[in-house]
Design a protein around this motif. Structure first.
Motif, PDB file in Angstrom:
ATOM      1  N   ILE A   1       0.712  -1.280   0.019  1.00 52.85           N
ATOM      2  CA  ILE A   1       0.048   0.015   0.005  1.00 52.85           C
ATOM      3  C   ILE A   1       0.924   1.450  -0.096  1.00 52.85           C
ATOM      4  O   ILE A   1       0.545   2.077  -0.703  1.00 52.85           O
TER       5      ILE A   1
ATOM      6  N   ARG B   1       2.407   1.560  -3.498  1.00 55.02           N
ATOM      7  CA  ARG B   1       1.426   1.957  -4.541  1.00 55.02           C
ATOM      8  C   ARG B   1       1.240   3.588  -4.517  1.00 55.02           C
ATOM      9  O   ARG B   1       0.834   3.990  -5.539  1.00 55.02           O
ATOM     10  N   ARG B   2       1.139   4.018  -3.364  1.00 53.97           N
ATOM     11  CA  ARG B   2       0.886   5.365  -3.201  1.00 53.97           C
ATOM     12  C   ARG B   2       1.841   6.411  -3.671  1.00 53.97           C
ATOM     13  O   ARG B   2       1.669   7.369  -4.334  1.00 53.97           O
TER      14      ARG B   2
ATOM     15  N   GLY C   1      -7.925   8.280  -5.343  1.00 54.43           N
ATOM     16  CA  GLY C   1      -6.771   7.849  -4.716  1.00 54.43           C
ATOM     17  C   GLY C   1      -6.830   8.140  -3.074  1.00 54.43           C
ATOM     18  O   GLY C   1      -6.304   7.386  -2.309  1.00 54.43           O
TER      19      GLY C   1
ATOM     20  N   THR D   1      -9.627   8.786  -1.441  1.00 53.35           N
ATOM     21  CA  THR D   1     -10.940   7.942  -0.784  1.00 53.35           C
ATOM     22  C   THR D   1     -10.266   6.554  -0.486  1.00 53.35           C
ATOM     23  O   THR D   1     -10.540   5.988   0.733  1.00 53.35           O
ATOM     24  N   LEU D   2      -9.639   6.051  -1.608  1.00 57.91           N
ATOM     25  CA  LEU D   2      -9.248   4.721  -1.335  1.00 57.91           C
ATOM     26  C   LEU D   2      -8.267   4.419  -0.141  1.00 57.91           C
ATOM     27  O   LEU D   2      -7.788   3.546   0.171  1.00 57.91           O
ATOM     28  N   ASN D   3      -7.317   5.548  -0.071  1.00 54.29           N
ATOM     29  CA  ASN D   3      -6.409   5.429   1.336  1.00 54.29           C
ATOM     30  C   ASN D   3      -6.953   5.923   2.418  1.00 54.29           C
ATOM     31  O   ASN D   3      -6.168   6.417   3.436  1.00 54.29           O
ATOM     32  N   GLY D   4      -8.103   6.300   2.471  1.00 57.28           N
ATOM     33  CA  GLY D   4      -8.768   6.866   3.610  1.00 57.28           C
ATOM     34  C   GLY D   4      -8.419   8.262   3.886  1.00 57.28           C
ATOM     35  O   GLY D   4      -8.354   8.617   5.303  1.00 57.28           O
TER      36      GLY D   4
ATOM     37  N   ARG E   1      -5.912  10.832 -12.230  1.00 59.32           N
ATOM     38  CA  ARG E   1      -6.391  10.160 -11.095  1.00 59.32           C
ATOM     39  C   ARG E   1      -5.009   9.807 -10.278  1.00 59.32           C
ATOM     40  O   ARG E   1      -4.736   9.783  -9.101  1.00 59.32           O
ATOM     41  N   ALA E   2      -4.035   9.116 -11.188  1.00 59.76           N
ATOM     42  CA  ALA E   2      -2.703   8.674 -10.740  1.00 59.76           C
ATOM     43  C   ALA E   2      -2.014   9.957 -10.167  1.00 59.76           C
ATOM     44  O   ALA E   2      -1.190   9.899  -8.944  1.00 59.76           O
TER      45      ALA E   2
ATOM     46  N   LEU F   1      -2.192  11.970  -6.734  1.00 64.03           N
ATOM     47  CA  LEU F   1      -1.485  11.228  -5.286  1.00 64.03           C
ATOM     48  C   LEU F   1       0.021  11.775  -5.379  1.00 64.03           C
ATOM     49  O   LEU F   1       0.831  11.362  -4.397  1.00 64.03           O
TER      50      LEU F   1
ATOM     51  N   LEU G   1      -3.784   2.592  -7.095  1.00 64.05           N
ATOM     52  CA  LEU G   1      -3.717   4.030  -6.280  1.00 64.05           C
ATOM     53  C   LEU G   1      -3.493   3.802  -4.911  1.00 64.05           C
ATOM     54  O   LEU G   1      -3.649   4.594  -4.301  1.00 64.05           O
TER      55      LEU G   1
ATOM     56  N   ARG H   1     -10.914  -1.401   1.243  1.00 62.55           N
ATOM     57  CA  ARG H   1     -11.272  -0.178   0.605  1.00 62.55           C
ATOM     58  C   ARG H   1     -11.714  -0.392  -0.910  1.00 62.55           C
ATOM     59  O   ARG H   1     -12.642   0.031  -1.317  1.00 62.55           O
TER      60      ARG H   1
END
Lengths: 255, 285, 288
Positions: A83, A86-87, A111, A113-116, A164-165, A168, C185, C191
């Protein structure tokens, strides 16, 4: 070849699907910061597999094994949490993959949202605008931000995925044949975009299109049957390849 | 959302399935134990007496096992001549056309009708017809129940077999045509052999449905607790005797009904697992 | 070798096609006959009071029949009971079923998941009358009485495998690229499933839930031993309660109430067909 300012380094990287078949064999190379590096080769040469290893995509498939080291800013990502890696490493796929249930706006922010990560409204608006501007999509979609991303054309979708990429702020952007599903005009747009983007981000792009590699990349790798055959300045490689196999490929004698 | 917590939640949800299934078997076995213990397992299955006068209680499952098997087999016999043409209609003759779409919608709606409504229709429409044809005096019985049961399982058998008929590769069909076969000959020589195992397994699953069908059979079979002499006579199936008597039963009778439930559960489980296994194998080929 | 004449073969070919068409068309007859009969006999019973009043007692019904009046009352007690029990069953079965389905889709190769998958098939094929027995043993006996809770447990057990299957199948046909893009991502598995995959699978899962509801809403046998039935409109969940299919069964067995059968059946039938057609529509829209 030794580079002055490498951001990413492959050290004897091997990727195997089963014990017998190695898709990537002992690849060692350095990737320079803020440049575009192209990986070329006939299909099945392991170029996509190598690229996907940088984003630890192989972790999804228990039968794939990666050996060696992949150093990002000096740290071996193969030993890090997927994780976290990938960030820092963005990825754009062959086919545009906007999330079908999200609006254009939400896709850019996916990105986070998916990482909180929670952003304030101002931060969100700013991020969406600046990211869409950086892929020159803002003017086309600024009035339809609430529409689903899947309503856009293929080229627009792919630019949305790049935005989107980029949202981040990755150290490096991986692209797996990003224009192979697009028409020539959309392809030209994306290529122009990549040349702008390289000032801010390092791009590693897999392409089966030699012309594309020649047009946009400063350095090129040629892979064949899982091995890195040649890695050089793009100009040098296209004008005077040192390996016979590279020459055969570039002159169209090999798939 | 924490990944580990989420994984644990998923795992726990999946664990519910073994717990429920294990619980079903455990509850049925413990509550059926009294009956099996009292009459003996084999004796219970092979005895055809069912009397609940106090003091001389005798319970045997044979009439109901017979009733269930008879209704199911008859239903299958009545079902094939309709479900097979539907499968060919949807999967071959009118494959991908609007009319095939309409027919498959009709069959899926048939599958959606609650069984109690099938029972009503059988009782008020089909039963008088059976009576007027002088097949049986009271109209209800094994035959009437099987007829309605057949209508109920046509959709299952048809939609599954149609799936297999559709999957027959075009080049095989073209091969047959190129040798000069007519369509009917192609169906017989290519579609049936290739899709055969899939069609067969869809009938197994249809049997699985018919075995446990409760309300329709209860309303139409006549509910007599003895061995049926012929298919036009009345009888009872395993599901219908439970539906009829469970509410008023206690003690040994309750246990005997649960024992019948256990037998029914095992039979349907075996038939269904065989069916699913065959379907999976047929899909791969 | 005996050779058939070409004309004969062509005749057989046409004959087969004709027989296939006729027999296939015949399967539509029961559907039309059933809907027709229920509509014909039931439509004049549907009135406002039919939906707002509870079932009359047998005595009231007898008196009305004797006086030559239509039977008073309706099926409100059944509708309330069905809604309460189905509501409770859906609220529990949907989240658990989805989670279990996601588990199966995620771990399709593991031994445990394969076992769970087989057990799902097993539960789906279990006759409803046995679900009734089980719920009686599990819930009615310990609670010392029939109740809406028991009824909803029975419906829950019947719905669960249907929702698990539809979730699993829908999740499995989502393109792998969707999951990869989410993970690329930096999203963690949880999630990506919650924010990307499940929303994308929503159409399929929703269709599955609708079909599951339409399957169990007409179930009678499991409710006979669990909810039992009740002639009053009741909202307490620890007491016996009625349901529309239970009422139909009562009307069928009580000669005094028989004229109420068709109205109740029409209501149930229309509702089930509506759910089925809606599910099919959503599935079609979602697939395209």
């Amino acid at each position: 070849m030794e580079l002055i300012n490498p951001i990413l380094e492959f050290k004897k990287v091997c990727v195997s699907y089963t014990k017998q078949t190695m898709a990537v064999k002992y690849v060692s190379a350095q990737i320079e910061q803020n440049s575009i590096t192209a990986i070329m080769g006939p299909s099945g040469c392991g170029k996509s597999t190598l690229l996907r290893a940088v984003n630890l995509m192989h972790n999804l498939y228990p039968n794939i094994h990666v050996d060696g080291e992949i150093l990002l800013n000096g740290a071996d990502i193969l030993t890090m949490e997927p994780i976290d890696v990938r960030r820092k490493v963005g990825m754009v796929f062959q086919r545009p993959t906007p999330f079908p249930t999200m609006s254009i706006y939400d896709n850019v922010l996916a990105g986070f949202t998916l990482n909180g990560i929670r952003l304030s409204k101002n931060e969100r608006e700013e991020t969406v605008e600046s990211c869409l501007r950086s892929v020159s999509l803002w003017d086309e979609v600024k009035d339809v931000l609430n529409k689903k991303g899947t309503f856009l054309s293929g080229g627009q979708q792919q630019r949305l995925c790049i935005a989107r990429a980029l949202a981040l702020k990755p150290d490096i952007l991986l692209m797996d044949e990003p224009t192979s599903a697009l028409d020539p005009i959309a392809t030209k747009h994306i290529e122009e975009l990549l040349l702008q983007l390289k000032n801010d981000v390092t791009i590693l792009i897999v392409t089966h299109n030699m012309g594309q590699a020649k047009r946009i990349s400063s350095r090129s790798m040629f892979m064949y049957l899982g091995e890195l055959i040649e890695y050089d300045d793009t100009q040098k490689m296209f004008s005077d390849p040192s390996d016979e196999r590279t020459k055969a490929y570039l002159t169209g004698k090999m798939g | 959302m924490n990944d580990k917590i989420f994984r644990t939640i998923l795992y726990l949800a999946a664990c519910l399935m073994p717990v429920v299934c294990g619980g079903i078997v455990y509850a049925l076995v413990t509550d059926a134990f009294e009956a099996f213990n009292h009459f003996g397992f084999l004796n219970f299955l092979t005895s055809s007496e069912w009397s609940y006068t106090d003091g001389t209680e005798r319970y045997g499952a044979l009439p109901f096992i017979t009733g269930t098997l008879l209704t199911t087999l008859l239903a299958l016999v009545f079902c094939i001549p309709f479900s097979l043409p539907v499968a060919l209609f949807v999967g071959e003759y009118f494959k991908g056309t609007r009319i095939a779409e309409v027919l498959s919608t009709i069959t899926s709606l048939l599958a959606g009708i609650p069984s109690i409504i099938y029972g009503l229709w059988g009782f008020y429409t089909l039963r008088p017809i059976v009576m007027s044809l002088n097949i049986s005096p009271q109209g209800s019985g094994i035959l009437t129940a099987s007829l309605v049961l057949a209508i109920m399982i046509v959709p299952y058998a048809a939609s599954l077999s149609a799936e297999f008929v559709k999957m027959v590769p075009d080049d095989l069909k073209e091969g047959a045509y190129s040798l000069g076969a007519t369509r009917a000959e192609m169906v017989r020589k290519v579609i049936f052999p290739v899709a055969g195992s899939g069609i067969f397994s869809s009938y197994i699953l249809a049997i699985g449905r018919a075995l446990g069908e409760t309300m329709t059979v209860t309303m139409l079979i006549g509910n007599t607790n003895q061995m049926p002499g012929s298919i036009t006579e009345t009888g009872n199936s395993m599901a219908s005797i439970i539906a009829n008597q469970f509410g008023e039963a206690d003690g040994l009778r309750l246990s005997s009904l649960i024992a019948i439930g256990l037998v029914l559960f095992l039979i349907t489980a075996i038939i269904n697992l065989i069916g699913k296994y065959l379907i999976k194998r047929a899909r791969i080929v | 070798m005996q050779k058939k004449k070409l004309s004969q073969r062509l005749f057989i070919d046409r004959l087969v096609k004709g027989v296939v068409c006729v027999l296939a068309a015949l399967t539509a007859v029961p559907l039309i006959a059933i809907i027709g009969e229920v509509l014909w006999k039931g439509y004049d019973q549907l009135s406002w009071s039919f939906f707002t009043e509870p079932t009359p007692t047998a005595y009231k019904a007898m008196m009305a029949t004797a006086a030559g009046e239509p039977i008073p009352g309706g099926i409100a007690n059944g509708i309330v009971g069905t809604v309460i029990m189905l509501g409770m069953a859906v609220v529990i079965a949907v989240p658990i079923g989805i989670l279990c389905g996601v588990y199966l889709a995620e771990h399709s190769k593991s031994r445990f998941a394969k076992t769970v998958s087989y057990l799902t098939d097993l539960l789906q094929g279990t006759p409803s009358v046995i679900i009734g027995i089980i719920t009686y043993i599990w819930v009615v006996v310990p609670m010392k009485g029939y109740s809406a809770i028991a009824g909803s447990v029975a419906l829950f057990i019947m719905m669960l495998p249907l929702i698990v299957r539809s979730t699993e199948e829908t999740m499995k046909i989502l393109p792998a690229s969707l999951k990869e893009a989410g993970l690329a991502l930096g999203g963690n598995n949880a999630r990506v499933i919650l924010k990307v995959q499940l929303p994308a699978a929503f159409g399929g899962i929703f269709t599955g839930v609708l079909l599951a509801v339409s399957r169990v809403i007409g179930e009678t046998a499991p409710l006979m031993f669990t909810a039992l039935g009740c002639s009053m409109i009741r909202f307490s969940i620890d007491k016996p309660i009625s349901a529309v299919p239970l009422l139909i069964w009562e009307f069928f067995n009580d000669p005094n109430l028989q004229s109420l059968i068709w109205g109740a059946s029409l209501f149930l039938l229309l509702f089930v067909l509506f759910l089925n057609l809606t599910a099919k529509k959503i599935a079609n829209k979602w697939n395209s």
